[in-house]
Design a protein around this motif. Sequence first.
Motif, PDB file in Angstrom:
ATOM      1  N   TYR A 111       0.827  -1.209   0.000  1.00 50.93           N
ATOM      2  CA  TYR A 111       0.000   0.000   0.000  1.00 50.93           C
ATOM      3  C   TYR A 111       0.863   1.261   0.000  1.00 50.93           C
ATOM      4  N   GLY A 114       2.175   3.125  -3.227  1.00 44.73           N
ATOM      5  CA  GLY A 114       1.397   4.152  -3.898  1.00 44.73           C
ATOM      6  C   GLY A 114       0.711   3.751  -5.184  1.00 44.73           C
ATOM      7  N   GLN A 115       0.818   2.466  -5.567  1.00 46.84           N
ATOM      8  CA  GLN A 115       0.162   2.012  -6.797  1.00 46.84           C
ATOM      9  C   GLN A 115      -1.206   1.411  -6.537  1.00 46.84           C
ATOM     10  N   GLY A 116      -1.671   1.525  -5.312  1.00 45.48           N
ATOM     11  CA  GLY A 116      -2.878   0.818  -4.929  1.00 45.48           C
ATOM     12  C   GLY A 116      -2.545  -0.626  -4.623  1.00 45.48           C
ATOM     13  N   LEU A 186      -7.667   2.241  -7.699  1.00 42.22           N
ATOM     14  CA  LEU A 186      -6.309   1.703  -7.580  1.00 42.22           C
ATOM     15  C   LEU A 186      -5.278   2.689  -8.126  1.00 42.22           C
ATOM     16  N   ARG A 187      -5.571   3.300  -9.236  1.00 40.65           N
ATOM     17  CA  ARG A 187      -4.625   4.259  -9.821  1.00 40.65           C
ATOM     18  C   ARG A 187      -4.428   5.462  -8.903  1.00 40.65           C
ATOM     19  N   GLY A 189      -4.147   5.106  -5.785  1.00 39.53           N
ATOM     20  CA  GLY A 189      -3.463   4.569  -4.609  1.00 39.53           C
ATOM     21  C   GLY A 189      -4.370   3.926  -3.599  1.00 39.53           C
ATOM     22  N   THR A 227      -3.796  -2.392 -13.878  1.00 40.22           N
ATOM     23  CA  THR A 227      -3.382  -1.184 -13.155  1.00 40.22           C
ATOM     24  C   THR A 227      -1.962  -1.242 -12.616  1.00 40.22           C
ATOM     25  N   ALA A 229      -1.327  -2.667  -9.811  1.00 39.96           N
ATOM     26  CA  ALA A 229      -1.467  -2.800  -8.364  1.00 39.96           C
ATOM     27  C   ALA A 229      -1.147  -4.231  -7.940  1.00 39.96           C
TER      28      ALA A 229
END
Length: 289
Positions: A111, A114-116, A186-187, A189, A227, A229
């Motif tokens: 988490y 920062g990319q989700g 997700l994008r 974060g 994404t 993530a």
Amino acid sequence: MERVQHRVVDLAFALAWTLVRRLPERTVTWLFQRAADRTFRRNGRGVRRLRGNLAAVRPEADEAEVDALTHAGIRSYLRYWQEAFRLPEWTDEQIVGRVRTVNEKVLRDAYAAGQGVICALPHLANYDHAGAWAGLTGMPVSTVAERLQPESLFDRFIEYRKKLGMEVLPLTGGDDDVTGVLADRLRAGGFVCLVADRDLSERGVPVTFFGRPSRMPAGPAALSLKTGAPLVPATLHYDGPDLVITFHEAVEPDGGAAAMTQRCADAFAIGIAEHPQDWHMLQRIFLDG
């Protein structure tokens, strides 16, 4: 007649949400355990299906052992409902204080990047409690919900989860593209949690689960690939009054969505095998039986 049945179901849930919150917890626990015992003795379709699913988890167990495990499973399932009716009345301290975690660093590190992050989990113990815990500890949850009938009951569950701090999107019938909304979260974060051990669409990908053929939704893996993530499987179990959340290593993003979904299934199997009584799978999940 169907409209009357839907109304009766909705009123029953509304009454339970009102009464169960007002009774002492010890009394409610006793009542729900008695209800679980009666449900087990009646041996309805859901109980029989749970017994068959648990026999697949513990193929070495004899009939008496599977029976005892099924009984414990029905008690665990009714505990979920007991908590569902009472969770909105818990304080933040109770919600957080009744959770213990294993390998939480896996989730927090993902988490923090920062990319989700996407968390996929099976129908183990109380995933609503887990979602409320995540929000209260700095990771608000976005998720989807299966549309229930009657519609008024579905609306009650949406409001219930919103009260626990979750953003809930209807799986079908909504105004927005669910996948697109989750990808946007997700994008930005965000944190997306998806219950992913049962295919509701009949478009899931084939997996091997406890050595048997099954299908699971490819949504978590597809979102991860779309994404970037990370996808972190999680499993849950009860330990006395506590909920224990175990985070497994992030799924490697190679081999496509089908391979990633199989890796999720493997992680789910580890957690379910360790605590099968908390797997609330009262529906068909194996394709060969």
